[in-house]
Design a protein around this motif. Structure first.
Motif, PDB file in Angstrom:
ATOM      1  N   VAL A   1       1.709   9.383  -1.568  1.00  0.00           N
ATOM      2  CA  VAL A   1       0.251   9.178  -1.634  1.00  0.00           C
ATOM      3  C   VAL A   1      -0.139   8.691  -3.025  1.00  0.00           C
ATOM      4  O   VAL A   1      -0.948   7.760  -3.175  1.00  0.00           O
ATOM      5  CB  VAL A   1      -0.494  10.483  -1.291  1.00  0.00           C
ATOM      6  CG1 VAL A   1      -1.998  10.330  -1.551  1.00  0.00           C
ATOM      7  CG2 VAL A   1      -0.246  10.870   0.160  1.00  0.00           C
ATOM      8  N   ALA A   2       0.436   9.313  -4.056  1.00  0.00           N
ATOM      9  CA  ALA A   2       0.146   8.877  -5.419  1.00  0.00           C
ATOM     10  C   ALA A   2       0.678   7.466  -5.664  1.00  0.00           C
ATOM     11  O   ALA A   2       0.017   6.648  -6.315  1.00  0.00           O
ATOM     12  CB  ALA A   2       0.767   9.853  -6.414  1.00  0.00           C
ATOM     13  N   VAL A   3       1.870   7.181  -5.145  1.00  0.00           N
ATOM     14  CA  VAL A   3       2.434   5.834  -5.297  1.00  0.00           C
ATOM     15  C   VAL A   3       1.542   4.812  -4.596  1.00  0.00           C
ATOM     16  O   VAL A   3       1.375   3.682  -5.077  1.00  0.00           O
ATOM     17  CB  VAL A   3       3.870   5.798  -4.744  1.00  0.00           C
ATOM     18  CG1 VAL A   3       4.408   4.370  -4.741  1.00  0.00           C
ATOM     19  CG2 VAL A   3       4.780   6.694  -5.581  1.00  0.00           C
ATOM     20  N   PHE A   4       0.940   5.206  -3.469  1.00  0.00           N
ATOM     21  CA  PHE A   4       0.004   4.326  -2.768  1.00  0.00           C
ATOM     22  C   PHE A   4      -1.188   3.984  -3.657  1.00  0.00           C
ATOM     23  O   PHE A   4      -1.590   2.820  -3.776  1.00  0.00           O
ATOM     24  CB  PHE A   4      -0.466   4.996  -1.479  1.00  0.00           C
ATOM     25  CG  PHE A   4      -1.662   4.326  -0.839  1.00  0.00           C
ATOM     26  CD1 PHE A   4      -1.517   3.117  -0.178  1.00  0.00           C
ATOM     27  CD2 PHE A   4      -2.922   4.901  -0.913  1.00  0.00           C
ATOM     28  CE1 PHE A   4      -2.618   2.494   0.408  1.00  0.00           C
ATOM     29  CE2 PHE A   4      -4.018   4.289  -0.327  1.00  0.00           C
ATOM     30  CZ  PHE A   4      -3.866   3.081   0.331  1.00  0.00           C
ATOM     31  N   GLY A  43       4.829   4.145  -0.112  1.00  0.00           N
ATOM     32  CA  GLY A  43       3.495   4.164  -0.711  1.00  0.00           C
ATOM     33  C   GLY A  43       3.102   2.812  -1.251  1.00  0.00           C
ATOM     34  O   GLY A  43       1.950   2.363  -1.100  1.00  0.00           O
ATOM     35  N   THR A  44       4.068   2.105  -1.856  1.00  0.00           N
ATOM     36  CA  THR A  44       3.791   0.765  -2.374  1.00  0.00           C
ATOM     37  C   THR A  44       3.575  -0.224  -1.247  1.00  0.00           C
ATOM     38  O   THR A  44       2.670  -1.059  -1.293  1.00  0.00           O
ATOM     39  CB  THR A  44       4.956   0.297  -3.261  1.00  0.00           C
ATOM     40  OG1 THR A  44       5.072   1.177  -4.382  1.00  0.00           O
ATOM     41  CG2 THR A  44       4.725  -1.120  -3.770  1.00  0.00           C
ATOM     42  N   THR A  45       4.423  -0.145  -0.212  1.00  0.00           N
ATOM     43  CA  THR A  45       4.288  -1.095   0.891  1.00  0.00           C
ATOM     44  C   THR A  45       2.993  -0.879   1.660  1.00  0.00           C
ATOM     45  O   THR A  45       2.349  -1.843   2.078  1.00  0.00           O
ATOM     46  CB  THR A  45       5.495  -0.993   1.843  1.00  0.00           C
ATOM     47  OG1 THR A  45       5.574   0.325   2.388  1.00  0.00           O
ATOM     48  CG2 THR A  45       6.790  -1.295   1.114  1.00  0.00           C
ATOM     49  N   VAL A  46       2.595   0.378   1.861  1.00  0.00           N
ATOM     50  CA  VAL A  46       1.314   0.645   2.530  1.00  0.00           C
ATOM     51  C   VAL A  46       0.158   0.150   1.666  1.00  0.00           C
ATOM     52  O   VAL A  46      -0.875  -0.294   2.178  1.00  0.00           O
ATOM     53  CB  VAL A  46       1.170   2.141   2.852  1.00  0.00           C
ATOM     54  CG1 VAL A  46      -0.231   2.459   3.388  1.00  0.00           C
ATOM     55  CG2 VAL A  46       2.206   2.565   3.877  1.00  0.00           C
ATOM     56  N   ALA A  47       0.331   0.188   0.346  1.00  0.00           N
ATOM     57  CA  ALA A  47      -0.707  -0.342  -0.550  1.00  0.00           C
ATOM     58  C   ALA A  47      -0.919  -1.830  -0.310  1.00  0.00           C
ATOM     59  O   ALA A  47      -2.058  -2.317  -0.318  1.00  0.00           O
ATOM     60  CB  ALA A  47      -0.325  -0.086  -2.011  1.00  0.00           C
ATOM     61  N   THR A  48       0.178  -2.571  -0.081  1.00  0.00           N
ATOM     62  CA  THR A  48       0.027  -4.000   0.181  1.00  0.00           C
ATOM     63  C   THR A  48      -0.559  -4.260   1.562  1.00  0.00           C
ATOM     64  O   THR A  48      -1.229  -5.264   1.774  1.00  0.00           O
ATOM     65  CB  THR A  48       1.385  -4.721   0.051  1.00  0.00           C
ATOM     66  OG1 THR A  48       2.305  -4.211   1.028  1.00  0.00           O
ATOM     67  CG2 THR A  48       1.967  -4.539  -1.331  1.00  0.00           C
ATOM     68  N   ILE A  49      -0.306  -3.340   2.524  1.00  0.00           N
ATOM     69  CA  ILE A  49      -0.831  -3.515   3.876  1.00  0.00           C
ATOM     70  C   ILE A  49      -2.320  -3.177   3.936  1.00  0.00           C
ATOM     71  O   ILE A  49      -3.126  -3.926   4.490  1.00  0.00           O
ATOM     72  CB  ILE A  49      -0.072  -2.620   4.885  1.00  0.00           C
ATOM     73  CG1 ILE A  49       1.404  -3.019   4.953  1.00  0.00           C
ATOM     74  CG2 ILE A  49      -0.700  -2.715   6.275  1.00  0.00           C
ATOM     75  CD1 ILE A  49       2.245  -2.053   5.755  1.00  0.00           C
TER      76      ILE A  49
END
Length: 392
Positions: A10-13, A135-141
């Motif tokens: 979650v934090a990485v997101f 978390g990073t990939t969901v951030a891009t999505i």
């Protein structure tokens, strides 16, 4: 996978959203702060450079601190930097907050990478990293397109506030989910910093760091300049930029998830299969960019291949840096972000060539080709087992 891994994600997101969100906010931000768009673009470079420099520096400073309180402190510092950024009318102050946020992000990610692998058995490190990096990939999505939409409706400051707010549940998750007890290396005595830095003289570690940086440079070279291709060569409207970013993010999520299940057992196969496909994919994207359907499909596929290969190489960095338990995460973070700095610079230089807006795709292909030329003769070194490895 343990619940604390998902809480770290979650934090990485939140941090991934912050790192990439400025692409859709720069015009509004530049106008509000009375600077040029080019000047505002320096905020992105400041964040990436802060990540590269900050990862080993902050990790070295925090190496003897308790892991849970360190992770909590970095999350709160990240939130505070965005709160200040959301209220300032000074570009210099905003620039400073981006550097501070990058340092907090670097410290958090460096510790989170090692914390993630410490929460699972050695033969599940790859899957643990897949959960964390999701978390990073969901951030891009979702995070980046959502941030752009929020900025368009309520202004760029609202996006900064949203990122700060996302950090609060993440901080609570760290506080409740990360064990308060000492790590094994703390119980037996923290290795000397000199001994951990000496790991950087090991050729296998340097090799996988270099390969990870090259693959990530290829990824960011094309991702950074995807928008003008979507609206130019493909002839699509501006709304399709967000759609293309979502497709890339969706592909990256699939790539990380699949590679997470394979990289523990067969990292060599992931590299041997994913590498050549990624190499072919970038020139194919350049040649088919004028076909909207083909472009969008290839964006999805390239996102999957880029993150599958990249996450596998980062997992290998952590395996090779086992002799540096407090610094291994910083080595992985520095490798990732070195690529994020270099890739867009190379891609920008290609924009002035005859390839024009398609130059970044060709640059990405070249970067992957260099990585494969280095990797193939040394593939046994890349996947060699260390004394504590369980890889096959």
């Amino acid at each position: 996978m343990p619940l604390p891994l998902h809480l770290l994600a979650v934090a990485v997101f939140a941090m991934g959203t912050s790192e990439f969100m400025l692409a859709g906010l720069l015009p509004d931000l530049a106008s509000d702060l009375d600077v040029t768009v080019g000047t505002a673009g320096a905020l992105t470079s400041a964040f990436a450079i802060g990540m590269v420099v900050g990862a080993p520096l902050v990790a070295a400073l925090a190496r003897t601190w308790p892991r849970r309180s360190s992770l909590l402190g970095f999350v709160l510092a990240f939130a505070a930097a965005h709160a200040v950024g959301a209220t300032t009318s000074s570009f210099a102050v905003l620039f400073t907050t981006r550097v501070v946020a990058a340092l907090a992000n670097a410290g958090f990610l460096a510790l989170a990478l090692t914390a993630a692998t410490a929460l699972v058995p050695p033969d599940r490190k790859g899957r643990a990293l897949a959960v964390l990096l999701s978390g990073t990939t969901v951030a891009t999505i979702a995070g980046v397109p959502g941030g752009s939409l929020l900025g368009a409706v309520l202004g760029w400051r609202a996006t900064f506030w949203a990122v700060a707010a996302l950090c609060l549940p993440a901080a609570l998750g760290v506080l409740r989910g990360i064990p308060a007890g000492r790590d094994e290396w703390e119980a037996t005595g923290t290795p000397a910093l000199r001994a951990e830095l000496a790991q950087l003289t090991r050729p296998p570690l340097v090799l996988v760091m270099l390969l990870g940086a090259l693959v990530n440079a290829a990824t960011f070279a094309s991702l950074t300049f995807l928008a003008p291709v979507v609206t130019g060569s493909a002839g699509l409207g501006e709304l399709w930029i967000s759609a293309a970013l979502v497709l890339f993010g969706a592909g990256s999520f699939v790539g990380v998830t699949v590679a997470g299940r394979l990289s523990d057992r067969s990292p060599g196969q992931v590299i041997a299969v994913g590498g050549p496909l990624l190499l072919v994919g970038w020139p194919a994207t350049a040649m088919l960019a004028s076909e909207p359907v083909a472009l969008l499909i290839l964006v999805l596929v390239q996102g999957a291949l880029s993150f599958a290969l990249g996450s596998t190489l980062i997992a290998r960095v952590l395996h090779e840096a086992e002799g540096a338990p407090t610094m291994a995460g910083s080595y992985a973070t520095a490798a990732l972000n070195a690529g994020a700095v270099v890739g867009p610079v190379i891609a920008a230089a290609c924009l002035g060539t005859e390839a024009g807006d398609l130059g970044p795709f060709w640059a990405s292909g070249l970067l992957v080709a260099v990585a494969l030329l280095i990797a193939l003769p040394l593939r046994t070194t890349i996947t060699a087992r260390r004394s504590t490895d369980v890889l096959r």
